[in-house]
Scaffold this active site. Structure first.
Site, PDB file in Angstrom:
ATOM      1  N   SER A 117      -0.289  -0.825  -3.398  1.00 51.65           N
ATOM      2  CA  SER A 117       1.170  -0.754  -3.236  1.00 51.65           C
ATOM      3  C   SER A 117       1.828   0.317  -4.097  1.00 51.65           C
ATOM      4  CB  SER A 117       1.803  -2.115  -3.537  1.00 51.65           C
ATOM      5  OG  SER A 117       1.404  -2.578  -4.806  1.00 51.65           O
ATOM      6  N   ASP A 172      10.399  -4.061  -9.838  1.00 51.13           N
ATOM      7  CA  ASP A 172      10.228  -5.476  -9.516  1.00 51.13           C
ATOM      8  C   ASP A 172       9.148  -6.052 -10.437  1.00 51.13           C
ATOM      9  OD1 ASP A 172       7.751  -4.823  -8.429  1.00 51.13           O
ATOM     10  OD2 ASP A 172       8.448  -4.870  -6.351  1.00 51.13           O
ATOM     11  N   HIS A 174       5.951  -3.504  -9.983  1.00 52.80           N
ATOM     12  CA  HIS A 174       5.972  -2.064  -9.703  1.00 52.80           C
ATOM     13  C   HIS A 174       6.993  -1.326 -10.547  1.00 52.80           C
ATOM     14  CE1 HIS A 174       4.618  -4.180  -6.003  1.00 52.80           C
ATOM     15  NE2 HIS A 174       3.637  -3.292  -6.114  1.00 52.80           N
TER      16      HIS A 174
END
Ligand SMILES: *[C@@H]1O[C@H](CO)[C@@H](O)[C@H](O)[C@H]1NC(C)=O
Ligand SMILES: *[C@@H]1O[C@H](CO)[C@@H](O)[C@H](O)[C@H]1NC(C)=O
Ligand SMILES: *[C@@H]1O[C@H](CO)[C@@H](O)[C@H](O)[C@H]1NC(C)=O
Ligand SMILES: *[C@@H]1O[C@H](CO)[C@@H](O)[C@H](O)[C@H]1NC(C)=O
Ligand SMILES: *[C@@H]1O[C@H](CO)[C@@H](O)[C@H](O)[C@H]1NC(C)=O
Ligand SMILES: *[C@@H]1O[C@H](CO)[C@@H](O)[C@H](O)[C@H]1NC(C)=O
Ligand SMILES: CC(=O)N[C@H]1CO[C@H](CO)[C@@H](O)[C@@H]1O
Length: 372
Positions: free
Chosen positions: A49, A337, A340
């Protein structure tokens, strides 16, 4: 492909023996010429991600992840793109430094892959196999298709040269250790080491496949300080400023094995050049000394669901979770978040990968790899 098999065998040897091997360094490389900068040098990105520019939206999934909704992406893009940040991710900055346009997701139909391709897929692991996610093996398989695209577009000779000059960047491994951590506590040190060796072996197998396909320049972001992720720390307020040591030690072990393996492989693989960016220590230093790097908050996430207990991932979002809080200025936070980093942290990380000092990026920097 006898030579490929041999390399695989050597890799096993390198990983499974503590004996001193007789190494034959290969040190001849073409001298770069003055017009080297004009040559076609694509960027290929593999990872999870942290590096995914939006591949997962093209996969068959029940529901898009939170990164496809506001307020993701908005610091830079017109709307959310699937990037897990408030703005650009690390490969975006690397492409910018290499004078390349933004690198498109490999699954985007009709995209122009001339400047490179990103195979990264949120949720990806080195050998995890989740539906709707491309793991490392699937990403390498996709590379074969893109190779065909290059041959169709530029012909055999030119595409071979481009793939050889290209830089292949990897951001992998975190997923494996998080899975291990969530699957059960108190895993023995011996098992942790064997597991890390397996992860690294699988990762370097992918490198061997790309090397066999013509790739020569590889960049690695090592595993970050996983035990400091806000989503994990939110569940352990008793830790205060400390991070979860079990995860920290797994990351360190992986990074040590990765560095040792690449060093030894480099001596068997003619022309291989690589760069390892010390993500673990670079990010940890920023988390512990925020103000030295222009941040205000290094431990909490900018973007949190409210109440936090509703969503263990610490993800919110207009179309995802109704209640969330967003910090006043995400540029002052390290984490966007629960997992990340923000665009401003990503920009610093990319700068270190690009042209950082040997204490963070070695033996080569990405800049040097692009200039070769
Ligand atoms: C490349 O070639 C130039 C001119 O022949 C020489 O001055 C330079 O030292 C060489 N660089 C490397 C890295 O070998
Ligand atoms: C990018 O472009 C600038 C300006 O033309 C140039 O100085 C630099 O060397 C280029 N970088 C790469 C990696 O090609
Ligand atoms: C694809 O990108 C390259 C490099 O930016 C550019 O030269 C080429 O014209 C583009 N091709 C198309 C069909 O847009
Ligand atoms: C963890 O494992 C070690 C060694 O196997 C054992 O001595 C210890 O008691 C275990 N701790 C917990 C909390 O289970
Ligand atoms: C990684 O390991 C899995 C399971 O052992 C294996 O099936 C897969 O082929 C390996 N991938 C690579 C790229 O070596
Ligand atoms: C957010 O913080 C950054 C870094 O401190 C600063 O440059 C920027 O002006 C701030 N933006 C706003 C809207 O306050
Ligand atoms: C450069 C610097 O100040 N580094 C410090 C960052 O924080 C750690 C842990 O608190 C210190 O040990 C470093 O000296």
């Amino acid at each position: 492909m006898a030579s490929f098999r041999m390399l695989r065998f050597l890799l096993l040897l390198v990983l499974s023996t503590t004996n001193v091997l007789i190494l034959h360094p290969v040190g001849t490389y073409a001298n770069s010429t003055t017009n080297a900068k004009q040559r076609h040098k694509p960027l290929f990105v593999f990872g999870d991600s942290a590096f995914d520019p939006g591949n997962n939206q093209y996969l068959d999934r029940m529901e898009k992840g939170p990164a496809y909704y506001s307020p993701y992406g908005q610091h830079f893009f017109a709307g959310a793109t699937g990037r897990h940040s408030d703005g650009r991710i690390v490969p975006d900055f690397i492409a910018q430094n290499a004078n390349l346009s933004l690198i498109p997701p490999c699954l985007e139909t009709g995209a122009n892959f001339t400047n490179g391709v990103s195979f990264a897929s949120a949720g990806a692991g080195v050998f995890s196999d989740l539906p709707g996610v491309m793991n490392l093996e699937q990403q390498v398989m996709k590379f074969d298709e893109i190779k065909e695209w290059f041959v169709q577009k530029f012909g055999d000779v030119k595409s071979r040269k481009a793939l050889k000059r290209a830089v292949y960047v990897f951001g992998f491994g975190g997923k494996e250790y998080l899975s291990l951590y969530f699957n059960g506590h108190n895993i023995s040190k011996t098992y942790q080491r064997l597991y890390a060796e397996m992860v690294v072996r699988n990762l370097t197998n992918a490198v061997l496949e790309l090397y066999n396909a013509g790739g020569r320049k590889f960049g690695f972001q090592n595993v970050g300080p996983l035990g400091c992720l806000p989503m994990l720390k939110a569940k352990k307020p008793e830790l205060k400023d400390a991070c979860i040591e079990e995860l920290m030690s797994m990351a360190r072990k992986h990074n040590k094995i990765l560095a040792g393996t690449l060093k030894r492989l480099g001596e068997y693989m003619p022309g291989l050049k690589y760069s390892i960016f010390d993500h673990y220590n670079s990010l940890l230093d920023r988390i512990n000394n925020v103000t030295n790097y222009g941040f205000e908050e290094g431990k909490a996430a900018c973007y949190q669901n409210e109440p936090e207990a509703l969503n263990w991932m610490n993800w919110g979002g207009n179309n995802w979770m109704e209640q969330y809080t967003l910090c006043h200025n995400s540029s002052r936070y390290i984490f966007f978040d629960g997992m990340h980093t923000t665009e401003s942290a990503n920009s610093q990380i990319a700068e270190l990968m690009w042209d950082g000092p040997p204490s963070t990026t070695q033996p080569w920097t990405l800049k040097q790899l692009f200039e070769l």
